[in-house]
Design an enzyme around this catalytic site. Structure first.
Site, PDB file in Angstrom:
ATOM      1  N   ARG A  14       0.817  -1.219   0.000  1.00  0.00           N
ATOM      2  CA  ARG A  14       0.000   0.000   0.000  1.00  0.00           C
ATOM      3  C   ARG A  14       0.852   1.270   0.000  1.00  0.00           C
ATOM      4  NH1 ARG A  14      -3.852  -0.393   4.789  1.00  0.00           N
ATOM      5  NH2 ARG A  14      -2.129  -1.577   5.665  1.00  0.00           N
ATOM      6  N   GLU A 603     -26.181  -4.539  -3.137  1.00  0.00           N
ATOM      7  CA  GLU A 603     -24.920  -4.596  -3.872  1.00  0.00           C
ATOM      8  C   GLU A 603     -24.775  -5.858  -4.698  1.00  0.00           C
ATOM      9  OE1 GLU A 603     -21.463  -3.522  -1.803  1.00  0.00           O
ATOM     10  OE2 GLU A 603     -22.412  -1.667  -1.134  1.00  0.00           O
ATOM     11  N   HIS A 692     -23.393  11.898   7.974  1.00  0.00           N
ATOM     12  CA  HIS A 692     -22.205  12.148   7.163  1.00  0.00           C
ATOM     13  C   HIS A 692     -21.626  13.527   7.421  1.00  0.00           C
ATOM     14  CE1 HIS A 692     -24.468   9.007   5.125  1.00  0.00           C
ATOM     15  NE2 HIS A 692     -23.277   8.509   4.861  1.00  0.00           N
TER      16      HIS A 692
END
Ligand code: GLN
Ligand code: ZN
Length: 752
Positions: A14, A603, A692
């Protein structure tokens, strides 16, 4: 010839994530970030060197849809004045001058792209210098490059049009796109460009391009003919499903090659006859780019042979089914997965080896050693008792309790009488803020740095505080706050047999964000209860109802890497029985309300309309199996992180959960209307607080919102709760917000 459509870009360890985050945190310079990117590209090409070409322009600092938008100067007005990386990251992550562009799922994967915003008022101007620089970079290192470029139809279909008629906007984009190709074409004679058009795998939907049907098919023909006439070798590739309708159109163009996914789109076989009659080279996607299992090369060879019945070998390129972006980098250094299971896995670098070996065997150059070893691995997987558990298979086969015994009408009467909640009962979705302290405690316990007793005391302290707070503000149905959980799927996967977890198998979710999905390798069962101790402890602290919190079978499946030697539905049934057992233990332990989260239910929907029914059938059956065991008086809640149920409302109702909580704070109640339209009878908890944002909603605005809900649904049917995700917020934000919700509900109740 051998090929892939893209390689993971985040780096083996990463590296890109770390560089990006340090750049955003102003801890490294732009040139340092670019150096990391350059080093990664070189490494990734090195890993691809056995292939006929290495992929160029699959690399991205954030997202490849955003890259193309940026190369065409599609910048929303709020960022027009920004340039370079500042403008680029502003679109991705927001900026003091404007909010970020939306982000959404890349087809049916867990990768998310940045949604381009288009407007008829914009002037688009192509700049291919970045792509050309990478092309030259690869060449200077001695690699033979193939440029990966998002096709203009997919780009347009995935964009959002802020202003203007679709067709006029499309024309503007198209001319900038052509200019981009002309710039690239100058760099070399016969530059090889692979255009990704996954939108074609959804079938022929002309409205996606803002065109009439006939126009769309001739537009596609024209565009790719024009592109081919620019002196480049163009391959058009589709993936994630078959694209037979569009393949027929593409075959009428002068492109050089066509790429098809024969793993997720088996029906592509139907196009072979037509392809054979054309002069096109077929990039045959036979190695699964989405999954992590060692390929069965014998069956892959058989597949290639069946393709070869139509198409001569020299016109077949052995390829991955889609970009390898969706699988981890390599197995090197993976120390967490048991060695036998590890031997069954194939990550990006292994997949390249498989493609090369397969190609050489197929072309008669042989690689018997590789083939024999591959056979051995597949046999070991097939015969292992890790993958086959007779008792599990038998139990699934003989399990009969597949829906609840009483109807919703009967159950809700019993439940209302026993709970005696006020109207508009209040609750939350499960988690409470995950403090630095609680994360640290979990990590230290995992590393063996704190004792079990210390860990448990820490978790209990959190639960005590959490229960006390909820009692103080007067919430009706309490939760324990999920302090012991790092992730809603991982927590259960870790306690179930049949799952394994890697140390380093990261895949990019968006930008610098990566996920490490659990790996389902074998038959799944529950050796012991998973949540009873914590929930019972929480219940013991209060006289109010404590809600048990589970993750549903479909969500556990959809957020994992799933074994490919058993159907997804069969795997899901196994998980469903584990959840059923847990529900039974919870109700026997005195827990009266149990929430079964299905955050990822939507999904799993297939790309093509014709496959939806089959998915809905088994996904629904699995959810129902998991909850069927609950007594009439046990109230089953479920939760989904969406608000758009227009297409699937009947399926949602058929889940037969007594209460569903959904995410609506940002979309208001317009999407809620569907519940009324279809005469939805079960209870609903629409989110009234948008978690959010750090903003604390006032009592007045919450009151208004609740009253607005009451205009859509009757008071007897409504619950009041925030949206999901309290764990991502701070206590300072959550406490006043929830207190305001309860106050607002009290005011509304008084007014009714
Ligand atoms: N119970 C989970 C929570 O509140 C649900 C998470 C989700 O819906 N994604 O965190
Ligand atoms: Zn949610």
């Amino acid at each position: 010839m051998s090929s892939i459509l893209g390689f993971p870009r985040i780096g083996k360890n990463r590296e890109l994530k770390k560089a990006l985050e340090s750049f955003w945190g102003e801890k490294c310079s732009q040139s340092e970030l670019e150096d990391v990117a350059k080093t990664l590209r070189a490494k990734h090409w090195e890993a691809q060197k056995e292939l006929s070409h290495v992929c160029v322009n699959d690399f991205s600092l954030y997202d490849n849809v955003l890259d193309l938008a940026y190369a065409l100067s599609c910048k929303p007005a709020r960022f027009k004045h920004l340039s370079g990386l500042e403008g680029y990251f502003a679109m991705a992550r927001g900026h003091k001058d404007g909010v970020a562009c939306e982000m959404t799922k890349w087809f049916n994967t867990n990768y998310h792209y940045v949604v381009p915003e288009l407007s008829i008022d914009d002037e688009y101007k192509a700049d291919a210098s970045g792509i050309i620089a990478q092309y030259n970079e690869a060449k200077s290192l001695g690699f033979s490059p193939k440029i990966q470029l998002l096709g203009v139809f997919t780009f347009f279909a995935l964009s959002k049009i802020n202003k203007g008629a679709p067709q006029a906007v499309f024309d503007k984009i198209k001319s900038a796109y052509f200019d981009l190709i002309s710039q690239i074409a100058k760099v070399d004679s016969e530059v090889l460009i692979e255009f990704s058009e996954p939108i074609f795998a959804k079938g022929f939907d002309a409205s996606l391009f803002g065109l009439e049907c006939k126009e769309a098919s001739s537009a596609i023909e024209c565009v790719y003919n024009d592109i081919a006439s620019k002196g480049i070798k163009a391959i058009v590739s589709t993936f994630f499903e078959h694209s037979n309708e569009l393949t027929a159109i593409l075959l009428r163009t002068n492109i050089y090659g066509i790429g098809l996914d024969f793993v997720a789109g088996e029906k592509n076989i139907q196009s072979l006859e037509a392809i054979a009659k054309s002069d096109k080279v077929l990039y045959a996607g036979v190695i699964d780019g989405r999954n992590i299992w060692v390929a069965d090369l014998e069956s892959k060879l058989a597949l290639l042979d069946s393709i070869h019945k139509f198409i001569p070998k020299e016109r077949i390129v052995v390829s991955a089914s889609c970009s390898l972006l969706h699988v981890p980098f390599s197995k090197d250094g993976e120390e967490k997965i048991e060695s036998e299971i590890l031997s069954w896995l194939s990550f990006a670098t292994d997949k390249i080896k498989e493609i090369c070996a397969l190609e050489s065997i197929f072309q008669g150059r042989g690689d018997d050693g590789f083939l024999q070893e591959n056979k051995r691995i597949n046999l070991s997987r097939k015969n292992s008792d890790k993958t086959n558990n007779k008792a599990v298979r038998e139990r699934v086969k003989n399990y009969t309790q597949k829906s609840r015994a009483e109807s919703f009408q009967e159950r809700i009467k019993i439940q209302k009488a026993s709970f005696n909640f006020p109207i508009l009962p209040t609750t939350t979705i499960g988690s409470f803020p995950q403090t630095a302290q609680i994360r640290k405690l979990r990590l230290e316990y995992k590393k063996g740095e704190v004792s079990k007793a210390e860990y448990e005391e820490g978790i209990k302290d959190y639960i005590r505080d959490c229960v006390k707070f909820q009692e103080e503000i007067g919430i009706d149905v309490l939760v324990h706050g999920e302090p012991e959980r790092n992730d809603m799927v991982e927590y259960f996967g870790e306690q179930l047999e049949g799952f394994t977890f890697s140390a380093n198998a990261w895949v990019q979710s968006y930008g610098s964000r990566c996920v490490k999905p659990p790996i389902i390798f074998g038959d799944i069962h529950r050796p012991k209860p998973m949540t009873i101790d914590w929930i019972s402890f929480a219940q013991s602290l209060t006289n109010k109802v404590m809600k048990g919190m589970l993750t549903g079978p479909v969500t556990i499946l959809n957020w994992s890497f799933v074994r490919d030697d058993l159907s997804r539905s069969a795997v899901c049934e196994q998980i469903a029985l584990c959840i059923a057992d847990e529900i039974d233990d919870l109700q026997k332990a005195g827990i009266k309300i149990i929430q079964v989260d299905e955050a990822a239910f939507k999904e799993g929907y297939p790309l093509r309309a014709e496959n939806i029914k089959a998915y809905e059938e088994w996904a629904l059956a699995c959810f129902k199996t998991s909850t069927a065991i609950s007594w009439a008086q046990t109230q089953i809640h479920t939760h989904m992180c969406y608000s758009d149920f227009n297409d699937i409302i009947k399926t949602i109702e058929a889940l037969d959960a007594d209460v569903i909580s959904i995410e609506t704070a940002r979309s208001g109640n317009k999407l809620l209307k569907i519940f009324k339209e279809v005469g939805y009878t079960h209870e609903v908890g629409p989110g009234v607080y948008d978690i959010h944002s750090p903003r604390i909603p006032s009592v007045e605005e919450l009151e208004k919102q609740i009253k607005a809900l009451l205009e859509v649904l009757p008071k007897e049917q409504l619950w009041i709760n925030p949206d999901c995700g309290l764990k991502t917020r701070k206590w300072e934000e959550v406490k006043p917000s929830l207190a305001n919700i309860v106050q607002a509900v009290k005011k509304v109740r008084a007014s009714l």
